[in-house]
Motif scaffolding. Structure first.
Motif, PDB file in Angstrom:
ATOM      1  N   ARG A 801       0.956  -1.173  -0.057  1.00  0.00           N
ATOM      2  CA  ARG A 801       0.029   0.086   0.138  1.00  0.00           C
ATOM      3  C   ARG A 801       0.934   1.228   0.126  1.00  0.00           C
ATOM      4  NH1 ARG A 801      -4.247   0.465   4.636  1.00  0.00           N
ATOM      5  NH2 ARG A 801      -4.513   2.416   3.662  1.00  0.00           N
ATOM      6  N   LEU A 802       1.877   1.170   0.905  1.00  0.00           N
ATOM      7  CA  LEU A 802       3.021   2.319   0.783  1.00  0.00           C
ATOM      8  C   LEU A 802       3.350   2.574  -0.726  1.00  0.00           C
ATOM      9  CD1 LEU A 802       4.531   4.504   2.394  1.00  0.00           C
ATOM     10  CD2 LEU A 802       6.139   2.713   2.973  1.00  0.00           C
ATOM     11  N   LEU A 803       4.075   1.569  -1.196  1.00  0.00           N
ATOM     12  CA  LEU A 803       4.717   1.524  -2.414  1.00  0.00           C
ATOM     13  C   LEU A 803       3.468   2.213  -3.679  1.00  0.00           C
ATOM     14  CD1 LEU A 803       6.653  -1.377  -3.150  1.00  0.00           C
ATOM     15  CD2 LEU A 803       7.595   0.597  -2.383  1.00  0.00           C
ATOM     16  N   ASP A 804       2.134   1.744  -3.463  1.00  0.00           N
ATOM     17  CA  ASP A 804       1.155   2.179  -4.442  1.00  0.00           C
ATOM     18  C   ASP A 804       0.912   3.872  -3.864  1.00  0.00           C
ATOM     19  OD1 ASP A 804       1.094  -0.351  -5.296  1.00  0.00           O
ATOM     20  OD2 ASP A 804      -0.756  -0.973  -4.295  1.00  0.00           O
ATOM     21  N   ASP A 805       0.908   4.125  -2.845  1.00  0.00           N
ATOM     22  CA  ASP A 805       0.406   5.497  -2.541  1.00  0.00           C
ATOM     23  C   ASP A 805       1.734   6.332  -2.957  1.00  0.00           C
ATOM     24  OD1 ASP A 805      -1.778   4.733  -1.548  1.00  0.00           O
ATOM     25  OD2 ASP A 805      -1.354   4.911   0.416  1.00  0.00           O
ATOM     26  N   GLN A 806       3.027   5.597  -2.702  1.00  0.00           N
ATOM     27  CA  GLN A 806       4.268   6.649  -3.180  1.00  0.00           C
ATOM     28  C   GLN A 806       4.158   6.927  -4.656  1.00  0.00           C
ATOM     29  OE1 GLN A 806       8.392   5.136  -2.303  1.00  0.00           O
ATOM     30  NE2 GLN A 806       7.824   6.615  -0.437  1.00  0.00           N
ATOM     31  N   ARG A 807       3.846   5.664  -5.504  1.00  0.00           N
ATOM     32  CA  ARG A 807       4.072   5.705  -6.703  1.00  0.00           C
ATOM     33  C   ARG A 807       2.806   6.841  -7.339  1.00  0.00           C
ATOM     34  NH1 ARG A 807       3.372   0.808  -7.412  1.00  0.00           N
ATOM     35  NH2 ARG A 807       5.590   0.223  -7.419  1.00  0.00           N
ATOM     36  N   GLU A 808       1.588   6.678  -6.850  1.00  0.00           N
ATOM     37  CA  GLU A 808       0.649   7.730  -7.098  1.00  0.00           C
ATOM     38  C   GLU A 808       1.019   9.099  -6.890  1.00  0.00           C
ATOM     39  OE1 GLU A 808      -4.210   8.705  -6.124  1.00  0.00           O
ATOM     40  OE2 GLU A 808      -2.819   6.913  -5.216  1.00  0.00           O
ATOM     41  N   MET A 809       1.642   9.355  -6.009  1.00  0.00           N
ATOM     42  CA  MET A 809       2.418  10.837  -5.382  1.00  0.00           C
ATOM     43  C   MET A 809       3.317  10.868  -6.502  1.00  0.00           C
ATOM     44  SD  MET A 809       4.656  12.102  -2.661  1.00  0.00           S
ATOM     45  CE  MET A 809       5.832  11.766  -3.696  1.00  0.00           C
ATOM     46  N   VAL A 810       4.173  10.146  -6.940  1.00  0.00           N
ATOM     47  CA  VAL A 810       5.436  10.585  -7.797  1.00  0.00           C
ATOM     48  C   VAL A 810       4.287  10.918  -9.316  1.00  0.00           C
ATOM     49  CG1 VAL A 810       7.262   9.577  -9.215  1.00  0.00           C
ATOM     50  CG2 VAL A 810       7.162   9.251  -6.698  1.00  0.00           C
ATOM     51  N   GLU A 811       3.452  10.067  -9.721  1.00  0.00           N
ATOM     52  CA  GLU A 811       2.789  10.377 -10.842  1.00  0.00           C
ATOM     53  C   GLU A 811       2.371  11.763 -10.763  1.00  0.00           C
ATOM     54  OE1 GLU A 811       0.113   7.229 -11.303  1.00  0.00           O
ATOM     55  OE2 GLU A 811       1.808   5.781 -11.894  1.00  0.00           O
ATOM     56  N   LYS A 812       1.584  12.191  -9.819  1.00  0.00           N
ATOM     57  CA  LYS A 812       0.950  13.677  -9.631  1.00  0.00           C
ATOM     58  C   LYS A 812       1.990  14.474  -9.614  1.00  0.00           C
ATOM     59  CE  LYS A 812      -3.056  12.075  -6.725  1.00  0.00           C
ATOM     60  NZ  LYS A 812      -3.695  12.257  -5.598  1.00  0.00           N
ATOM     61  N   TYR A 813       3.300  14.270  -9.016  1.00  0.00           N
ATOM     62  CA  TYR A 813       4.463  15.328  -9.032  1.00  0.00           C
ATOM     63  C   TYR A 813       4.937  15.359 -10.341  1.00  0.00           C
ATOM     64  CZ  TYR A 813       9.196  17.147  -8.330  1.00  0.00           C
ATOM     65  OH  TYR A 813      10.425  17.830  -8.384  1.00  0.00           O
ATOM     66  N   GLN A 814       4.882  14.360 -11.442  1.00  0.00           N
ATOM     67  CA  GLN A 814       5.250  14.270 -12.460  1.00  0.00           C
ATOM     68  C   GLN A 814       4.728  15.295 -13.569  1.00  0.00           C
ATOM     69  OE1 GLN A 814       8.226  13.500 -13.198  1.00  0.00           O
ATOM     70  NE2 GLN A 814       8.722  11.595 -12.204  1.00  0.00           N
ATOM     71  N   LEU A 815       3.124  15.702 -12.933  1.00  0.00           N
ATOM     72  CA  LEU A 815       2.359  16.564 -13.740  1.00  0.00           C
ATOM     73  C   LEU A 815       2.256  17.552 -13.328  1.00  0.00           C
ATOM     74  CD1 LEU A 815      -0.761  14.008 -14.028  1.00  0.00           C
ATOM     75  CD2 LEU A 815       0.578  14.338 -15.663  1.00  0.00           C
TER      76      LEU A 815
END
Length: 904
Positions: A801-815
């Motif tokens: 869950r932590l990895l998924d949330d972190q990956r989602e945060m990185v995707e938002k950061y890239q945008l």
């Protein structure tokens, strides 16, 4: 230097005290000071405006007290610029005594006083907040004749006299009205701003003691500037980042304000005497001491006390237009100054100021600096017979930024030189003063600056120099005549020699000053002070002007050997070497031929009957000889069309500023007993001009940068391309002004400063990008951080869950848009900072086996290593781009230097 606190409050008593360290910085300033002080309510952007004056993003610290910033003057190399930034006064009542004292110090120390307010409601209300101005005539006194027993209770007569005298020594009053709503028609509004100021000062309901009335009575020189918001949106300027975010209209308004404020006169004290830093420091200490003891400030008494036994640069007149004072040698040779004007000398005090130049009354759109209605004496003979520069005329000449066409006239006294120059100026009456007796009338060298009348010389200033008549029997000093003639040769681009009768042997013998030029002028500086061998006519020709001989009252027929000849042929025939003539008698001819290869001759009939010559400037055209009028018209047309722009060897065009500096160099050399050296003078000019060229180039760079750059950029290449465009403009500005930078000393200096600017710009770009990325990451990771703190991941399956949330945060950061060049690096730093949290969650996740945990650890390491490798490649690419830009910059400098050398 950086700004330092000059005056601060004593914490225990609230009294003002002076910072000794700041006084030490002031005391090393030996040049005349241009002091600009700003005062006004809190929160009106005073410090921000002062920082913009020197092109700084941030300079003054916006702290209590008075802060001082000492800088080289950007346009007057012979002056130092001193900026004073004062704490703002509050909306509600504060320490009124302290604020009044701060106001008084601002006014007494400055040459330009800026009152800064915001545009809120009625401007009259903003002006009425300056209540401290009412303390000026009560606390500050010019003279000390009025009773000291009740010094604060002036009689009405003394009060009026004191206000009158105060108005002659107080600074210019500039009102800056800030945050005016942007208006496309603001330029038209600005034309009426001074009228608006006068309207605000002339409210019918004002009492005699109102701030508006006091300003009107005490500050005769007033100016209003209006500014839109720095961002054009009504926001405050102090919160802005540096370049690129200022509204273009605001930048233009700051430019107008800067041009006006920096063009005013240097700081003076009673008697209109310029001061240096040492005098100003002691002057400040005396005033603060008097204010702390609640005693009146008697200006003349302070100035006289400081002057006695001192070596201050005070005691000689300074030009109201802002010219530099003469050298100390000149000051000592001048008449003793009287710093304390007595009551019976009240009127002479006003009259003793150097007369303001009478500027030509032309439309505002066509007005140019230096245009004059009447001539002024530029170089005069002092009482002891030495030549000295008139500072008022010098300052006016140095204000001319246009190329100059310089025409000087020389010749025996009482030969009508001034009248001929008036014809050149297009003035039938008035102009250079004419004498009507046997005595020489013109003394020294007089100057008249006019817009050039010929269409092909549009954008040029015509400078006419009328010299003192040579050979005056009453003067008895032939050396003075030699120097006058030498200066006419050195300063002019076209020299008119005026004589009477014919060009015969007697006329040539009278021109013996030409033969003395080799003794009066050197081309090159010789080692150990001696003359250099091999100075010949070819060297002099590089510096000498075109030569025009005007033969007045000519009565002969232009015939030679039975044929008609031209005036030029008449001159050339007179300059021929005669067989059997002694070489001594041929010397004037020889030197005229060698030194002045460009020669022209004009002959003139007598302009009027002898009985009318005494009032020649009063005669109408109809009363003048038609032949003379036709000859004068041909002469004027030739001069206007063919007199070239004054240039220096190498083709560098001379402006009024350069011509003024040349005059200073040559006159100083003569006064010191040295022989003026033309090449040394040009080298000295080159140093001044090249230093100014570097400053002008950096100003052009900053201006272009402010227009083009919005940080952060998405790539280093984008930033370097913007820098290259700005650097190109800076180089053009430098090359346009610089000359004789033969070893490229100043160009290297410019390149070093531009390289520093590039490095500074890159750091600034990285910092802005880092700040923006950090803010984005903090915002996006806030929810994830809260879950970590709550233990939401400390459950079986929590690691995934932590990895998924972190990956989602990185995707938002890239945008997130406009993150800049530090986006990847800041993300890598952020993820590294979270590795320990991830490892802790991994180790406590009971749903994973030991083998699965090992696999996850290896995967995380591999991903981190991949990101590091990508980041390393990106950093390497940046380094290569910077190296390529350095090579591009070098080639750009070489190309522009080569082009300038070819042009020269």
């Amino acid at each position: 230097m950086e700004p330092v606190c000059l005056v601060e409050s004593v914490p225990s008593s609230g009294a003002l005290q002076v910072n000794p360290a700041a006084l030490g910085l002031l005391r090393v300033l030996a040049r005349p000071l241009h002091v600009l002080a700003i005062f006004g309510p809190c929160g009106t952007g005073k410090s921000f405006l002062m920082d913009r004056l020197v092109g700084q993003g941030e300079g003054f610290p916006r702290s209590p007290g008075i802060w001082v910033w000492c800088l080289p003057h950007p346009t007057q190399p012979d002056q130092a610029l001193v900026l004073l930034d004062t704490e703002g006064f509050p909306e509600q009542e504060g320490d009124e005594t302290k604020l009044s004292h701060l106001f008084l110090l601002n006014v007494l120390l400055s040459s330009v006083f800026v009152y800064n307010t915001r545009s809120e409601g009625d401007p009259q209300r903003q002006l009425d907040r300056l209540t401290y101005v009412r303390d000026l005539p009560r606390v500050v006194r010019v003279l000390d004749e009025c009773s000291r027993e009740n010094s604060f209770l002036l009689s009405s007569e003394c009060s009026r006299e004191n206000s009158f005298l105060l108005s002659s020594v107080l600074p210019d009053f500039v009102w800056c009205l800030r945050d005016v709503a942007p208006d496309p028609c603001l330029d038209e509004v600005l034309e009426a701003t001074d009228h608006e100021l006068d309207s605000a000062l002339s409210s019918p309901q004002d009492s005699e003691d109102s701030p508006s009335s006091c300003v009107q009575r005490l500050f005769p020189c007033r100016k209003l500037f209006r500014f839109c918001s720095p961002r054009g949106d009504g926001g405050h300027g102090e919160q802005l980042s540096p370049a690129g975010q200022l509204h273009p209209m605001f930048q233009e308004q700051v430019g107008r304000f800067k041009d006006y404020a920096l063009s005013r006169s240097p700081k003076t004290v009673v008697g209109n005497r310029a001061v240096d830093g040492a005098f100003l420091a002691d002057f400040l200490e005396r005033i603060v001491d008097l204010l702390s003891r609640d005693e009146p400030v008697f200006l003349s008494e302070i100035c006289n006390g400081l002057q006695e036994g001192s070596n201050y640069s005070v005691g000689y007149p300074v030009d109201p237009m802002g010219g530099a004072p003469p050298s100390r040698a000149a000051a000592s040779a001048a008449q003793p100054s009287v710093l304390e004007p007595k009551r019976e000398h009240m009127i002479p005090l006003q009259a003793s100021r150097p007369a303001l130049p009478v500027l030509a009354k032309v439309a505002p759109s066509t007005a140019q600096p230096g245009a004059m209605e009447k001539p002024m004496c530029l170089i005069e003979n002092s009482l002891d017979g030495e030549l000295q520069l008139n500072q008022a005329a010098l300052a006016l000449l140095q204000s001319v930024r246009q190329p100059v066409v310089v025409v000087a006239i020389a010749g025996l006294y009482r030969t009508g030189k001034s009248y001929l120059m008036n014809r050149l100026a297009g003035k039938d009456q008035g102009g250079f003063s004419l004498g009507s007796t046997i005595q020489s009338h013109t003394k020294g060298i007089w100057m008249w600056c006019l817009p050039h009348p010929h269409p092909c010389r549009a954008g040029h200033t015509l400078v006419l120099l009328d010299t003192e008549g040579l050979g005056d029997v009453e003067k008895g000093d032939t050396k003075n005549d030699t120097w006058i003639f030498a200066l006419a040769v050195l300063l002019s681009g076209t020299l008119v020699y005026n004589s009477l009768g014919t060009i015969d042997q007697h006329a040539l013998e009278q021109l013996h000053y030409v033969t003395e030029l080799t003794e009066s002028i050197k081309v090159k500086a010789a080692g150990e002070g001696g003359r250099q061998e091999g100075e010949d006519s070819a060297e002099f020709v590089r510096f000498f002007p075109a030569f025009v001989w005007a033969v007045r009252d000519f009565t002969l027929q232009l015939q030679l050997d039975g044929r008609e000849i031209t005036e030029d042929e008449y001159l050339e025939n007179a300059l021929k070497r005669r067989q059997g003539q002694p070489k001594k008698l041929d010397l004037p001819k020889k030197y005229l031929r060698q030194y002045f290869p460009s020669r022209k001759c004009f002959v003139f009939d007598r302009p009027a009957p002898r009985r009318d010559l005494a009032r020649l400037d009063e005669l109408p055209e109809a009363a003048l000889s038609p032949d003379f009028l036709e000859q004068a018209q041909r002469f004027c047309s030739h001069i206007h069309q063919h007199a070239g722009t004054k240039t220096l060897p190498g083709g560098h065009v001379v402006t009024g500023t350069l011509l003024g500096n040349l005059a200073v160099t040559y006159v100083d050399a003569i006064r010191s007993g040295a022989v003026p050296c033309m090449e040394s003078a040009v080298l000295a000019l080159a140093q001044i001009e090249n230093s100014a060229a570097v400053g002008e180039a950096m100003a052009a760079y900053e201006e272009q940068l402010g227009r083009r750059v919005a940080l952060p950029t998405e790539s280093v290449q984008e930033l370097l391309e913007l820098h290259a465009q700005c650097e190109r403009e800076a180089l053009r500005a430098f090359m346009a002004r610089a000359f004789k930078d033969e070893e490229q000393q100043y160009q290297r200096q410019l390149k070093d400063r531009l390289d520093s600017k590039r490095a500074e710009l890159c750091c600034q770009n990285e910092q802005v990008s880092s700040d923006r990325c950090t803010a984005a990451l903090l915002e996006l990771s806030q929810e994830l951080e809260e879950r970590v703190c709550k233990g939401s991941y400390s459950v079986p399956g929590g690691y995934q869950r932590l990895l998924d949330d972190q990956r989602e945060m990185v995707e938002k950061y890239q945008l997130v848009p406009e993150k800049g060049i530090m986006a990847a690096e800041m993300l890598q730093q952020f993820l590294k900072s979270k590795e320990m949290v991830a490892q802790a969650v991994l180790q406590t996740d009971q749903s994973l086996t030991d083998r699965q945990r090992e696999i996850e650890v290896e995967r995380a390491r591999a991903e981190a290593a991949e990101r590091d490798a990508q980041l390393s490649q990106e950093m390497q690419a940046r380094t290569e781009q910077l190296l390529q830009d350095q090579e591009r910059s070098h080639q750009e400098h070489v190309q522009q230097l080569t082009a300038k050398m070819e042009q020269d």
